[in-house]
Write a protein that holds these residues in place. Structure first.
Motif, PDB file in Angstrom:
ATOM      1  N   ALA A 110       0.851  -1.187   0.000  1.00 56.38           N
ATOM      2  CA  ALA A 110       0.000   0.000   0.000  1.00 56.38           C
ATOM      3  C   ALA A 110       0.886   1.237   0.000  1.00 56.38           C
ATOM      4  O   ALA A 110       1.888   1.290   0.718  1.00 56.38           O
ATOM      5  N   ILE A 111       0.527   2.202  -0.829  1.00 53.56           N
ATOM      6  CA  ILE A 111       1.292   3.442  -0.955  1.00 53.56           C
ATOM      7  C   ILE A 111       0.320   4.601  -0.794  1.00 53.56           C
ATOM      8  O   ILE A 111      -0.713   4.661  -1.465  1.00 53.56           O
ATOM      9  N   ARG A 112       0.671   5.532   0.082  1.00 58.12           N
ATOM     10  CA  ARG A 112      -0.126   6.746   0.270  1.00 58.12           C
ATOM     11  C   ARG A 112       0.777   7.936  -0.053  1.00 58.12           C
ATOM     12  O   ARG A 112       1.845   8.068   0.547  1.00 58.12           O
ATOM     13  N   ALA A 113       0.352   8.745  -0.981  1.00 60.63           N
ATOM     14  CA  ALA A 113       1.166   9.878  -1.416  1.00 60.63           C
ATOM     15  C   ALA A 113       0.419  11.180  -1.191  1.00 60.63           C
ATOM     16  O   ALA A 113      -0.790  11.270  -1.460  1.00 60.63           O
ATOM     17  N   PHE A 114       1.139  12.176  -0.702  1.00 59.35           N
ATOM     18  CA  PHE A 114       0.596  13.529  -0.638  1.00 59.35           C
ATOM     19  C   PHE A 114       1.520  14.429  -1.436  1.00 59.35           C
ATOM     20  O   PHE A 114       2.723  14.491  -1.179  1.00 59.35           O
ATOM     21  N   GLU A 115       0.965  15.121  -2.436  1.00 64.52           N
ATOM     22  CA  GLU A 115       1.753  15.999  -3.293  1.00 64.52           C
ATOM     23  C   GLU A 115       1.154  17.396  -3.281  1.00 64.52           C
ATOM     24  O   GLU A 115      -0.073  17.565  -3.301  1.00 64.52           O
ATOM     25  N   THR A 116       2.040  18.384  -3.257  1.00 68.38           N
ATOM     26  CA  THR A 116       1.588  19.765  -3.165  1.00 68.38           C
ATOM     27  C   THR A 116       1.566  20.488  -4.513  1.00 68.38           C
ATOM     28  O   THR A 116       0.686  21.308  -4.758  1.00 68.38           O
ATOM     29  N   GLN A 117       2.529  20.209  -5.384  1.00 66.27           N
ATOM     30  CA  GLN A 117       2.675  20.987  -6.615  1.00 66.27           C
ATOM     31  C   GLN A 117       2.550  20.173  -7.894  1.00 66.27           C
ATOM     32  O   GLN A 117       2.284  20.735  -8.952  1.00 66.27           O
ATOM     33  N   LEU A 118       2.758  18.863  -7.804  1.00 63.10           N
ATOM     34  CA  LEU A 118       2.846  18.038  -9.008  1.00 63.10           C
ATOM     35  C   LEU A 118       2.006  16.780  -8.878  1.00 63.10           C
ATOM     36  O   LEU A 118       1.740  16.290  -7.775  1.00 63.10           O
ATOM     37  N   VAL A 119       1.631  16.225 -10.018  1.00 59.76           N
ATOM     38  CA  VAL A 119       1.022  14.901 -10.071  1.00 59.76           C
ATOM     39  C   VAL A 119       2.090  13.887  -9.672  1.00 59.76           C
ATOM     40  O   VAL A 119       3.258  14.015 -10.067  1.00 59.76           O
ATOM     41  N   PRO A 120       1.767  12.861  -8.877  1.00 60.75           N
ATOM     42  CA  PRO A 120       2.780  11.869  -8.486  1.00 60.75           C
ATOM     43  C   PRO A 120       3.426  11.194  -9.704  1.00 60.75           C
ATOM     44  O   PRO A 120       2.774  10.979 -10.731  1.00 60.75           O
ATOM     45  N   GLY A 121       4.708  10.884  -9.565  1.00 62.48           N
ATOM     46  CA  GLY A 121       5.452  10.277 -10.670  1.00 62.48           C
ATOM     47  C   GLY A 121       4.805   9.013 -11.208  1.00 62.48           C
ATOM     48  O   GLY A 121       4.882   8.734 -12.413  1.00 62.48           O
ATOM     49  N   LEU A 122       4.164   8.219 -10.356  1.00 61.18           N
ATOM     50  CA  LEU A 122       3.538   6.976 -10.797  1.00 61.18           C
ATOM     51  C   LEU A 122       2.369   7.212 -11.740  1.00 61.18           C
ATOM     52  O   LEU A 122       1.927   6.288 -12.429  1.00 61.18           O
ATOM     53  N   LEU A 123       1.841   8.437 -11.779  1.00 63.83           N
ATOM     54  CA  LEU A 123       0.671   8.734 -12.605  1.00 63.83           C
ATOM     55  C   LEU A 123       0.972   9.759 -13.701  1.00 63.83           C
ATOM     56  O   LEU A 123       0.055  10.239 -14.366  1.00 63.83           O
TER      57      LEU A 123
END
Length: 282
Positions: free
Chosen positions: A105-118
């Motif tokens: 399970a991976i939980r990502a919080f990003e402020t400025q960019l779309v996560p690299g995986l997407l």
């Protein structure tokens, strides 16, 4: 001329990429093939063969596989290719990639960019070009980032939950056309059962992660790990108090973010703003 001489000074000991190029040249010559002949067999330009043999261009995976087929090298180049990808990451980032590959399970919080995986290739290229690397570094980094995304194409991929600040959805990385395609990619990803994306609206002026982006990894066995992004490099933390604080912050972020359906509606609305007729009017 049939043969384009490789750049002088390409030392096979310098890097895996240089070793790949040197081996390609040796195996090609052993097969009695000129660069133009190998290029014809691989359906590519002779200049590409020259650049790869000179370690001036990183090969794609299908190129490595076709080299094995044409030159009869028993999987040599296909085995070298993952090492090239791994070495494309900065040394401090490699543990992150290894944990990402192992996580359930991976939980990502990003402020400025779309996560690299997407990210789409064009969006990722625009992001990576922001620090103005040379062309080879850019191509290697882009190849490595796209390779990471195979994680979500597995038969049983990890559960991936991403909370994005609204600014990440509205920032026109690469221009309107690139961003529109990127938002469409997000919507496609959100339709998959093991991927959830929520948008944290810009009117949420205060939230528990104002200090920056972070990722939270869970595993079938072993302790959870948190990755904290930084300007120059990130850091991995596994102390229980850090992991607990990150988990609590993520729960609060999910509570403040728009629900998945409302997030999809917002993304679709931003896409509409990026249609050609709209951007021309603006």
């Amino acid at each position: 001329m049939d043969e384009i001489a490789p750049s002088p000074g390409a030392d096979p000991r310098a890097s895996t990429l240089a070793f790949f190029g040197a081996e390609l040249r040796l195996r090609r010559m052993a097969a009695g093939m000129k660069q133009t002949e190998l290029a014809r067999a691989l359906h590519c330009a002779p200049s590409l063969i020259c650049k790869i043999e000179s370690a001036a261009r990183a090969p794609q995976e299908d190129f490595a596989e076709r080299c094995d087929e044409v030159l009869g090298t028993d999987g040599l180049f296909a085995r070298l290719w993952p090492v090239i990808v791994r070495n494309a990451y900065q040394p401090w980032f490699r543990p992150f990639v290894e944990l990402e590959q192992q996580a359930t399970a991976i939980r990502a919080f990003e402020t400025q960019l779309v996560p690299g995986l997407l990210q789409t290739p064009d969006y990722a290229r625009a992001v990576l070009a922001g620090r103005r690397p040379d062309e080879l570094r850019l191509e290697k980094a882009l190849m490595a980032r796209m390779h990471r995304q195979r994680l979500l194409e597995r038969d049983e991929p990890p559960r991936f939950w991403a909370v994005l600040e609204e600014s990440a959805v509205r920032r026109r990385v690469g221009g309107p056309a690139v961003m529109r395609t990127q938002l469409a990619r997000l919507l496609d990803a959100m339709a998959k059962p093991r991927i959830v994306v929520q948008v944290l609206p810009s009117d949420a002026a205060v939230h528990p992660a104002l200090t920056g982006a972070f990722w939270h990894f869970s595993f079938e066995q072993g302790p959870e790990v948190v990755y904290l992004e930084g300007f120059y490099e990130g850091q991995l933390r596994a102390e229980p108090e850090v992991v607990e604080a990150a988990a609590q912050a993520y729960d609060l972020l999910r509570a403040q973010a728009l629900p998945p359906d409302a997030s999809a509606d917002l993304i679709a609305a931003v896409m509409e703003e990026l249609t050609p007729w709209t951007t021309q009017q603006n």
